[in-house]
Design a protein around this motif. Structure first.
Motif, mmCIF file in Angstrom:
data_model
loop_
_atom_site.group_PDB
_atom_site.id
_atom_site.type_symbol
_atom_site.label_atom_id
_atom_site.label_comp_id
_atom_site.label_asym_id
_atom_site.label_seq_id
_atom_site.Cartn_x
_atom_site.Cartn_y
_atom_site.Cartn_z
ATOM 1 N N LEU A 1 0.840 -1.189 0.000
ATOM 2 C CA LEU A 1 0.000 0.000 0.000
ATOM 3 C C LEU A 1 0.879 1.244 0.000
ATOM 4 O O LEU A 1 1.804 1.352 0.802
ATOM 5 C CB LEU A 1 -0.887 -0.004 1.257
ATOM 6 N N THR B 1 1.036 4.783 1.167
ATOM 7 C CA THR B 1 0.360 5.591 2.184
ATOM 8 C C THR B 1 0.838 7.025 2.009
ATOM 9 O O THR B 1 1.916 7.387 2.477
ATOM 10 C CB THR B 1 0.678 5.051 3.593
ATOM 11 N N TYR C 1 0.867 8.714 -7.034
ATOM 12 C CA TYR C 1 -0.254 7.773 -7.009
ATOM 13 C C TYR C 1 -0.288 6.940 -8.291
ATOM 14 O O TYR C 1 -0.530 5.734 -8.253
ATOM 15 C CB TYR C 1 -1.586 8.508 -6.835
ATOM 16 N N LEU D 1 0.065 2.872 -8.596
ATOM 17 C CA LEU D 1 -0.960 2.052 -9.249
ATOM 18 C C LEU D 1 -0.387 1.276 -10.427
ATOM 19 O O LEU D 1 -0.772 0.126 -10.656
ATOM 20 C CB LEU D 1 -2.138 2.919 -9.692
ATOM 21 N N PRO E 1 -2.069 -0.461 -4.425
ATOM 22 C CA PRO E 1 -3.183 0.433 -4.092
ATOM 23 C C PRO E 1 -2.675 1.648 -3.323
ATOM 24 O O PRO E 1 -1.591 1.623 -2.729
ATOM 25 C CB PRO E 1 -4.086 -0.433 -3.216
ATOM 26 N N VAL E 2 -3.480 2.687 -3.305
ATOM 27 C CA VAL E 2 -3.072 3.946 -2.690
ATOM 28 C C VAL E 2 -3.991 4.309 -1.531
ATOM 29 O O VAL E 2 -5.148 3.893 -1.480
ATOM 30 C CB VAL E 2 -3.051 5.088 -3.734
ATOM 31 N N LEU E 3 -3.458 5.088 -0.618
ATOM 32 C CA LEU E 3 -4.216 5.628 0.503
ATOM 33 C C LEU E 3 -3.888 7.110 0.574
ATOM 34 O O LEU E 3 -2.719 7.484 0.586
ATOM 35 C CB LEU E 3 -3.813 4.929 1.795
ATOM 36 N N ALA F 1 -7.779 7.456 -8.098
ATOM 37 C CA ALA F 1 -8.109 6.218 -7.378
ATOM 38 C C ALA F 1 -9.481 5.666 -7.750
ATOM 39 O O ALA F 1 -9.986 4.768 -7.073
ATOM 40 C CB ALA F 1 -8.040 6.464 -5.874
ATOM 41 N N HIS G 1 -9.506 1.855 -6.507
ATOM 42 C CA HIS G 1 -8.098 1.470 -6.567
ATOM 43 C C HIS G 1 -7.317 1.887 -5.318
ATOM 44 O O HIS G 1 -6.093 1.857 -5.319
ATOM 45 C CB HIS G 1 -7.426 2.095 -7.794
ATOM 46 N N GLY G 2 -8.028 2.275 -4.286
ATOM 47 C CA GLY G 2 -7.353 2.711 -3.077
ATOM 48 C C GLY G 2 -8.330 3.177 -2.017
ATOM 49 O O GLY G 2 -9.548 3.050 -2.161
#
Length: 174
Positions: A79, A81, A93, A97, A102-104, A115, A120-121
């Motif tokens: 992830l 972050t 980002y 991807l 995945p992104v936060l 996203a 996707h996050g």
């Protein structure tokens, strides 16, 4: 193959550590590690960023990486972050991807579009450490969801963000 069962978090800020959400993430990481001590956070930044990391917080800090090493970190991460406080776009980002990571981040600026509004996050509404901490724990509890997000995110980037696609949009060619 990517192993989403390993709780590896990544934060990339070659400059503007605080504005990119570094301090917010460090506070969130401290909270999340109380429940998941196996979490690993790697921070990529310039040497000035090292000063923001508390000595008592176990963080893998990297500076001045060659591109190949940065790409490996993206591939190894479960992830990204990156709770940026006010970045209008966030190229990082897309980089995440593309590597099925995945992104936060905060639900603002360009991230909701990148996203896929959460496909996707993980989009968080509040710039409060509890929000990203909770999202990190939620993400790490479901490796299959991370894998699905990673796959859909990579396809989204490949189908939506290329120079050919940008040129077509600018020329109004469909």
């Amino acid at each position: 193959p990517k192993d989403y069962t390993r709780p590896r978090l990544l934060f990339v800020a070659k400059h503007l550590f605080a504005a990119k959400g570094g301090n917010l993430l460090l506070d969130a990481f401290r909270i999340a590690r109380r429940k998941r001590p196996d979490l690993v956070l790697t921070i990529v930044g310039d040497e000035r960023s090292r000063a923001f990391i508390p000595a008592d917080l176990e963080v893998d800090f990297r500076a001045h990486l060659p591109l190949s090493e940065l790409q490996r970190l993206f591939r190894d991460a479960s992830l990204l972050t990156q709770p940026m406080l006010n970045d209008p776009w966030g190229q990082v980002y897309l980089e995440a991807l593309l590597s099925r990571t995945p992104v936060l981040g905060l639900n603002r600026n360009g991230l909701p579009e990148i996203a896929g509004n959460g496909r996707h996050g993980f989009l968080i509404d509040e710039a409060d450490p509890q929000a990203p901490a909770g999202a990190i724990l939620q993400a790490m509890a479901d490796p299959q969801r991370l894998a699905d997000m990673g796959e859909s995110g990579q396809q989204h980037v490949l189908q939506s963000y290329s120079w050919e696609i940008a040129a077509r949009r600018m020329a109004y060619i469909e």
